[in-house]
Design a protein around this motif. Structure first.
Motif, PDB file in Angstrom:
ATOM      1  N   ARG A 168      -2.593   6.007  -6.221  1.00  0.00           N
ATOM      2  CA  ARG A 168      -3.705   6.251  -5.301  1.00  0.00           C
ATOM      3  C   ARG A 168      -5.047   6.151  -6.029  1.00  0.00           C
ATOM      4  O   ARG A 168      -6.022   5.616  -5.493  1.00  0.00           O
TER       5      ARG A 168
ATOM      6  N   LEU B 251      -5.777   2.483  -6.564  1.00  0.00           N
ATOM      7  CA  LEU B 251      -6.215   1.863  -5.315  1.00  0.00           C
ATOM      8  C   LEU B 251      -7.698   2.130  -5.064  1.00  0.00           C
ATOM      9  O   LEU B 251      -8.444   1.235  -4.647  1.00  0.00           O
ATOM     10  N   ARG B 252      -8.142   3.361  -5.328  1.00  0.00           N
ATOM     11  CA  ARG B 252      -9.557   3.686  -5.133  1.00  0.00           C
ATOM     12  C   ARG B 252     -10.437   2.913  -6.103  1.00  0.00           C
ATOM     13  O   ARG B 252     -11.525   2.455  -5.741  1.00  0.00           O
TER      14      ARG B 252
ATOM     15  N   THR C 136       0.834  -1.202   0.000  1.00  0.00           N
ATOM     16  CA  THR C 136       0.000   0.000   0.000  1.00  0.00           C
ATOM     17  C   THR C 136       0.871   1.256   0.000  1.00  0.00           C
ATOM     18  O   THR C 136       0.584   2.227  -0.716  1.00  0.00           O
TER      19      THR C 136
ATOM     20  N   ALA D 156      -2.009  -2.069  -7.666  1.00  0.00           N
ATOM     21  CA  ALA D 156      -3.200  -1.473  -7.066  1.00  0.00           C
ATOM     22  C   ALA D 156      -4.118  -2.541  -6.489  1.00  0.00           C
ATOM     23  O   ALA D 156      -4.750  -2.342  -5.450  1.00  0.00           O
TER      24      ALA D 156
ATOM     25  N   ALA E 285       0.638   3.911  -2.941  1.00  0.00           N
ATOM     26  CA  ALA E 285       0.139   5.240  -2.594  1.00  0.00           C
ATOM     27  C   ALA E 285       1.190   6.330  -2.748  1.00  0.00           C
ATOM     28  O   ALA E 285       0.901   7.505  -2.500  1.00  0.00           O
ATOM     29  N   SER E 286       2.369   5.967  -3.169  1.00  0.00           N
ATOM     30  CA  SER E 286       3.438   6.971  -3.291  1.00  0.00           C
ATOM     31  C   SER E 286       3.292   7.843  -4.528  1.00  0.00           C
ATOM     32  O   SER E 286       3.998   8.838  -4.666  1.00  0.00           O
TER      33      SER E 286
END
Length: 302
Positions: free
Chosen positions: A54, A57-58, A44, A178, A48-49
């Protein structure tokens, strides 16, 4: 590319050897939950970096039904089944059952997903299964051969084979970096309550806790990343072939660590036959056509 292949085999063998050492003194479910949660946090952080990571991931988290199903099949069930099997049948035999993954996939794909397999693949699956049965009969590891342990390892492997088909059909449009943290997060939510009683009654020592962190962050997470990068560069067939070296590496690792005797000639022969059977399932057949060698098994790469 050869360096990446060697790195993948070493990392995968390391996950088995360290898992085997940890479950010798720690509750298997505690190890399963810990390594899954740590791996989730590590991947993660990597995903998320970046802004695009990000966003991906969503997008992955927006499919809760699929996330929970695949997290259970591919990670929670797999981790619990294999780590509960290790104390019963040993690391090498558990790893060998997991190495039959392509054979499980041939049967499950044909029965439930409409995947057609030729005589070569079916023959390879039967050959590998027969060799694994012979290997089990020899008692490759020091412990007694426990039918429950074999069943746990087989169920975990079958579950992951089902996961592969469902993942390909439902989440193939998202990058693995992701998808993996989200699935591992769902798996952690399943495993942590299961492990809580053992964690409260017999918490791991500081050394064991650091071992779990090492397993999840330093070995398990990079293994996923190297594996998927190799798949992107060379294809799943080549990657599956590379992973056939893992049972040999684990067996030799057990021997070098003093947790198992040297492999006998019969064990080496059966391991070789098993790997040959898996190779028939995973490696593309080659045929001569107009003087040029053409590969048959490239459907996965189209």
């Amino acid at each position: 590319m050869p360096a990446m292949a060697v790195c993948l085999v070493a990392l995968l063998a390391g996950t088995w050897l360290l898992s085997g050492a940890l479950v010798a003194g720690t509750a298997p479910l505690a190890v399963a939950a810990g390594r899954t949660a740590v791996c989730c946090l590590t991947l993660t952080a990597v995903a998320a970096s970046t802004a695009s990571g990000r966003a991906d991931l969503r997008r992955a988290a927006a499919r809760p039904g699929t996330v929970w199903l695949l997290g259970l099949l591919g990670f929670a069930g797999y981790a619990a089944g294999t780590l509960l099997a290790i104390p019963r049948i040993g690391t090498s035999l558990t790893n060998l059952v997991v190495a039959l993954m392509p054979c499980f996939a041939v049967a499950i794909g044909a029965l439930f997903f409409g995947e057609r397999s030729g005589a070569r693949q079916m023959g390879g699956a039967a050959l590998a299964a027969a060799a694994a049965a012979g290997y089990a009969a020899l008692g490759a590891d020091a412990g007694d051969l426990d039918p429950v342990g074999l069943l746990l390892a087989a169920a975990a492997t079958a579950g992951f084979a089902v996961y592969g088909f469902l993942y390909r059909g439902r989440l193939s449009g998202l990058p693995p970096l992701a998808v993996l943290p989200v699935l591992l997060g769902a798996a952690s939510a399943v495993l942590l309550p299961m492990a809580l009683p053992s964690l409260l009654s017999d918490p791991p020592t500081a050394a064991q806790a650091w071992g779990i962190v090492l397993l999840g962050a330093v070995i398990y997470a990079p293994a996923y990343l190297v594996q998927h990068r190799l798949i992107l560069r060379t294809g799943p067939v080549f990657t599956a072939a590379v992973q056939l070296a893992v049972p040999f590496t684990v067996r030799l690792g057990d021997w070098s660590l003093g947790t198992a005797p040297p492999p006998s000639a019969a064990e080496v022969a059966l391991l070789a036959v098993c790997c040959a059977g898996i190779a028939l399932v995973t490696l593309p057949a080659r045929r001569a056509k107009s003087g040029i060698r053409a590969q048959d098994g490239l459907a996965e790469g189209r």
